[in-house]
Design a protein around this motif. Structure first.
Motif, PDB file in Angstrom:
ATOM      1  N   VAL A  97     -40.166   0.308  93.794  1.00 34.72           N
ATOM      2  CA  VAL A  97     -39.099   1.320  93.778  1.00 34.72           C
ATOM      3  C   VAL A  97     -37.756   0.730  94.198  1.00 34.72           C
ATOM      4  N   ILE A  98     -37.758  -0.152  95.183  1.00 37.07           N
ATOM      5  CA  ILE A  98     -36.500  -0.735  95.651  1.00 37.07           C
ATOM      6  C   ILE A  98     -35.883  -1.612  94.574  1.00 37.07           C
ATOM      7  N   SER A  99     -36.687  -2.475  93.960  1.00 38.32           N
ATOM      8  CA  SER A  99     -36.164  -3.370  92.925  1.00 38.32           C
ATOM      9  C   SER A  99     -35.594  -2.587  91.752  1.00 38.32           C
ATOM     10  N   SER A 100     -36.268  -1.536  91.363  1.00 43.67           N
ATOM     11  CA  SER A 100     -35.791  -0.726  90.248  1.00 43.67           C
ATOM     12  C   SER A 100     -34.431  -0.109  90.547  1.00 43.67           C
ATOM     13  N   ALA A 101     -34.281   0.483  91.736  1.00 39.65           N
ATOM     14  CA  ALA A 101     -33.017   1.124  92.105  1.00 39.65           C
ATOM     15  C   ALA A 101     -31.889   0.099  92.218  1.00 39.65           C
ATOM     16  N   VAL A 102     -32.173  -1.044  92.836  1.00 37.77           N
ATOM     17  CA  VAL A 102     -31.143  -2.066  93.014  1.00 37.77           C
ATOM     18  C   VAL A 102     -30.740  -2.675  91.675  1.00 37.77           C
ATOM     19  N   ASP A 103     -31.699  -2.948  90.812  1.00 36.60           N
ATOM     20  CA  ASP A 103     -31.386  -3.479  89.479  1.00 36.60           C
ATOM     21  C   ASP A 103     -30.442  -2.535  88.733  1.00 36.60           C
ATOM     22  N   LYS A 104     -30.683  -1.248  88.851  1.00 37.47           N
ATOM     23  CA  LYS A 104     -29.869  -0.278  88.118  1.00 37.47           C
ATOM     24  C   LYS A 104     -28.453  -0.194  88.673  1.00 37.47           C
ATOM     25  N   VAL A 105     -28.297  -0.245  89.989  1.00 34.19           N
ATOM     26  CA  VAL A 105     -26.945  -0.144  90.529  1.00 34.19           C
ATOM     27  C   VAL A 105     -26.137  -1.396  90.208  1.00 34.19           C
ATOM     28  N   PHE A 106     -26.763  -2.560  90.198  1.00 36.37           N
ATOM     29  CA  PHE A 106     -26.046  -3.770  89.803  1.00 36.37           C
ATOM     30  C   PHE A 106     -25.693  -3.739  88.322  1.00 36.37           C
ATOM     31  N   ALA A 107     -26.592  -3.165  87.495  1.00 33.57           N
ATOM     32  CA  ALA A 107     -26.336  -3.080  86.058  1.00 33.57           C
ATOM     33  C   ALA A 107     -25.181  -2.141  85.751  1.00 33.57           C
ATOM     34  N   ARG A 108     -24.939  -1.152  86.596  1.00 35.06           N
ATOM     35  CA  ARG A 108     -23.888  -0.170  86.355  1.00 35.06           C
ATOM     36  C   ARG A 108     -22.535  -0.605  86.911  1.00 35.06           C
ATOM     37  N   THR A 109     -22.479  -1.724  87.596  1.00 33.58           N
ATOM     38  CA  THR A 109     -21.227  -2.177  88.206  1.00 33.58           C
ATOM     39  C   THR A 109     -20.968  -3.631  87.834  1.00 33.58           C
ATOM     40  N   THR A 110     -19.788  -4.108  88.197  1.00 31.70           N
ATOM     41  CA  THR A 110     -19.458  -5.524  88.022  1.00 31.70           C
ATOM     42  C   THR A 110     -19.693  -6.303  89.306  1.00 31.70           C
ATOM     43  N   VAL A 111     -20.296  -5.645  90.282  1.00 30.08           N
ATOM     44  CA  VAL A 111     -20.571  -6.298  91.564  1.00 30.08           C
ATOM     45  C   VAL A 111     -21.771  -7.225  91.408  1.00 30.08           C
ATOM     46  N   ASN A 112     -21.632  -8.427  91.919  1.00 26.30           N
ATOM     47  CA  ASN A 112     -22.684  -9.430  91.886  1.00 26.30           C
ATOM     48  C   ASN A 112     -23.421  -9.447  93.225  1.00 26.30           C
ATOM     49  N   PRO A 113     -24.725  -9.760  93.240  1.00 29.33           N
ATOM     50  CA  PRO A 113     -25.429  -9.839  94.534  1.00 29.33           C
ATOM     51  C   PRO A 113     -24.732 -10.726  95.559  1.00 29.33           C
ATOM     52  N   LYS A 114     -24.041 -11.747  95.100  1.00 31.65           N
ATOM     53  CA  LYS A 114     -23.329 -12.628  96.027  1.00 31.65           C
ATOM     54  C   LYS A 114     -22.104 -11.947  96.646  1.00 31.65           C
ATOM     55  N   ASP A 115     -21.690 -10.810  96.063  1.00 36.93           N
ATOM     56  CA  ASP A 115     -20.536 -10.087  96.616  1.00 36.93           C
ATOM     57  C   ASP A 115     -20.911  -9.165  97.764  1.00 36.93           C
ATOM     58  N   ILE A 116     -22.204  -8.996  98.008  1.00 36.93           N
ATOM     59  CA  ILE A 116     -22.663  -8.071  99.050  1.00 36.93           C
ATOM     60  C   ILE A 116     -22.455  -8.690 100.431  1.00 36.93           C
ATOM     61  N   ASP A 117     -21.711  -7.977 101.259  1.00 38.86           N
ATOM     62  CA  ASP A 117     -21.448  -8.454 102.628  1.00 38.86           C
ATOM     63  C   ASP A 117     -22.410  -7.863 103.643  1.00 38.86           C
ATOM     64  N   THR A 118     -22.880  -6.632 103.383  1.00 39.13           N
ATOM     65  CA  THR A 118     -23.784  -5.960 104.313  1.00 39.13           C
ATOM     66  C   THR A 118     -24.865  -5.241 103.524  1.00 39.13           C
ATOM     67  N   LEU A 119     -26.074  -5.274 104.022  1.00 39.20           N
ATOM     68  CA  LEU A 119     -27.215  -4.599 103.410  1.00 39.20           C
ATOM     69  C   LEU A 119     -27.816  -3.640 104.430  1.00 39.20           C
ATOM     70  N   ILE A 120     -27.982  -2.374 104.024  1.00 42.87           N
ATOM     71  CA  ILE A 120     -28.589  -1.365 104.900  1.00 42.87           C
ATOM     72  C   ILE A 120     -29.744  -0.712 104.140  1.00 42.87           C
ATOM     73  N   VAL A 121     -30.928  -0.735 104.732  1.00 39.88           N
ATOM     74  CA  VAL A 121     -32.112  -0.137 104.122  1.00 39.88           C
ATOM     75  C   VAL A 121     -32.649   0.937 105.059  1.00 39.88           C
ATOM     76  N   ALA A 122     -32.924   2.122 104.502  1.00 34.62           N
ATOM     77  CA  ALA A 122     -33.480   3.229 105.285  1.00 34.62           C
ATOM     78  C   ALA A 122     -34.845   3.606 104.733  1.00 34.62           C
ATOM     79  N   CYS A 123     -35.859   3.498 105.573  1.00 34.38           N
ATOM     80  CA  CYS A 123     -37.213   3.936 105.237  1.00 34.38           C
ATOM     81  C   CYS A 123     -37.851   4.414 106.536  1.00 34.38           C
ATOM     82  N   SER A 124     -38.254   5.670 106.579  1.00 35.21           N
ATOM     83  CA  SER A 124     -38.616   6.289 107.840  1.00 35.21           C
ATOM     84  C   SER A 124     -39.953   5.846 108.407  1.00 35.21           C
TER      85      SER A 124
END
Length: 460
Positions: free
Chosen positions: A127-154
């Motif tokens: 589920v995580i890979s699918s969501a992340v792949d889609k958000v990168f596909a919809r933007t011009t942002v590259n994974p190398k442009d990410i400065d902070t990563l926040i994951v929420a799973c209860s």
């Protein structure tokens, strides 16, 4: 008289020469003072934060779990699920407002279901890979442009944590800041938005930063196979899902501007603290106990939340209207039976916000929120339809609701979106977004293949 005029003229000339001589110094002082004040204003003011875009997991047809299939599996596993429990869950599903196309992980299809670490890890990576792949596909942002990563799973935290899984899969930079939040419940996504806002506003001026947020809930470790009815409810409500967002402090290519964020917590009240409680039943089986009073408790917590939310999110004219109505009711009280007093003093939320995304925690919860906020059926449509098509996907559900509104073509530039979520505590969070760049229909969005069938009439 002539002598007096001469004295005054000499005094005036001397005074003028004195001020002319000091003028450059004064100008310099004024320039320094104004520049300093401007600098302090730029530093102290809250800088705008934006949502670049988002992506949602969409389960393939093989993950679908029709109610008939779920009931058949339950009745075949008589050694772990009693017939009375299976019948209770079937009755609950009939009036839950959940449809026949929701998704569950493969671990649920085994008899008995897989509840181990490996099952949770496989589901999370899916589920995580699918969501992340889609958000990168919809933007011009590259994974190398990410400065902070926040994951929420209860309810599921593995080692390495899910944030590390994302860093490894997408080869994020070595200096990326990562945060893995657990226990935040169905408010997790909005809590992450608040954290991202603080981090982005703290960035040095002129530095463009990107924050990747991922919200999900892993079902493989949540299945309850006991007999306590309050703990069987999550088996019926929760479904598989995940959403990813990219936020930034630059308006370039952004789609939404972040507005006020308000979070309140009523855990000091025992009824609120115990309304959703992870515990063991009499047989030692772990599950989540959802109190029957949860919808009412959530509605009462919402009242306290709205008191804090209104001054931050509503325009001054609307606040004055509500204040005038309250004074009028106090001076000229009306009989309670007419209902006019309560309606008159309530803010007109649907005139301030064009769209609402209310956490689909259940049909009763949605009805209580609708009644409390005075919203129309149209205002609640995205929430009810998300519950019907996808079920309760914890904090990621709000992004599916936003996707529904956009898939319907209802989002316009300048529209304001109000998101409200609830989680155990009761932790109530609200976020306001303003659309600055409406997007065309997403052919890979979660609603692309079925939006023409919605809205549907769900049994209430």
């Amino acid at each position: 008289a002539g002598a007096t005029m001469a004295v005054l003229q000499r005094a005036s000339t001397a005074s003028t020469d004195f001020f002319v001589g000091l003028l450059p110094v004064h100008v310099l002082m004024v320039v320094i003072l104004v520049s300093g004040m401007a600098m302090l204003w730029r530093v102290s003011r809250a800088r705008d934060v934006y949502l670049v875009d988002y992506g949602c997991f969409l389960g393939e047809p093989r993950y679908r779990i029709p109610s008939a299939m779920a009931l058949e599996h339950a009745r075949l596993m008589t050694d772990i699920i009693e017939e009375e429990s299976a019948d209770f869950m079937a009755r609950l599903h009939e009036r839950s407002g959940i449809g026949e196309e929701t998704s569950v992980p493969d671990s649920y299809r085994y008899m008995p279901p897989e509840r181990g670490v490996e099952a949770s890890r496989v589901e999370a990576e899916l589920v995580i890979s699918s969501a992340v792949d889609k958000v990168f596909a919809r933007t011009t942002v590259n994974p190398k442009d990410i400065d902070t990563l926040i994951v929420a799973c209860s309810f599921t935290t593995l080692t390495p944590v899910f944030a590390d899984v994302v860093v490894n899969k997408y080869r994020l930079r070595a200096d990326v800041q990562s945060v893995n939040l657990s226990g935040m419940g169905c408010s997790g996504a909005l809590i992450c938005v608040g954290l991202a806002q603080k981090l982005l506003q703290a960035a040095p001026p002129g530095k463009h930063k990107h924050v990747l947020i991922i919200a999900t809930e892993i079902l493989s470790s949540m299945l309850y196979n006991g007999t306590k009815r309050e703990m069987l409810v999550p088996n019926v409500l929760f479904r598989m899902g995940a959403a990813a967002m990219i936020m930034t402090n630059s308006p370039e290519r952004a789609r939404f501007r972040l507005g006020p964020i308000v979070r309140t917590l009523t855990a000091a009240r025992d009824s609120d603290y115990r309304c959703a409680f992870q515990e063991e039943d009499d047989k030692g089986i772990t599950g989540i106990n959802l109190s029957k009073e949860l919808p009412v408790v959530a509605a009462n917590a919402l009242k306290s939340h709205i008191v804090a939310f209104c001054p931050r999110a509503l325009p001054a004219l609307e606040l004055l209207r509500v204040a005038f109505s309250l004074v009028k009711q106090y001076v000229f009280p009306q009989p309670r039976a007419t209902g006019r007093a309560e309606k008159g003093a309530r803010p007109a939320f649907n005139k301030v916000f064009q769209h609402f995304c209310i956490h689909p925690g259940g049909r009763r919860v949605l009805h209580e929120v609708q009644r409390g906020l005075g919203l129309s059926d149209r205002d609640m449509e995205a929430s009810h339809m998300t519950l019907h098509r996808f079920g309760n996907m914890a904090s990621s559900s709000l992004l599916y609701e936003l996707a529904y509104i956009e898939a319907k073509g209802r989002m316009s530039k300048g529209d304001r979106v109000c998101m409200i979520s609830f989680s155990p505590g009761i932790d109530c969070s609200s976020v306001v977004w303003e659309c600055i760049n409406p997007a065309a229909a997403d052919p890979n969005g979660p609603w692309a293949a079925c939006i023409h069938r919605y809205p549907v009439h769900a049994q209430v």
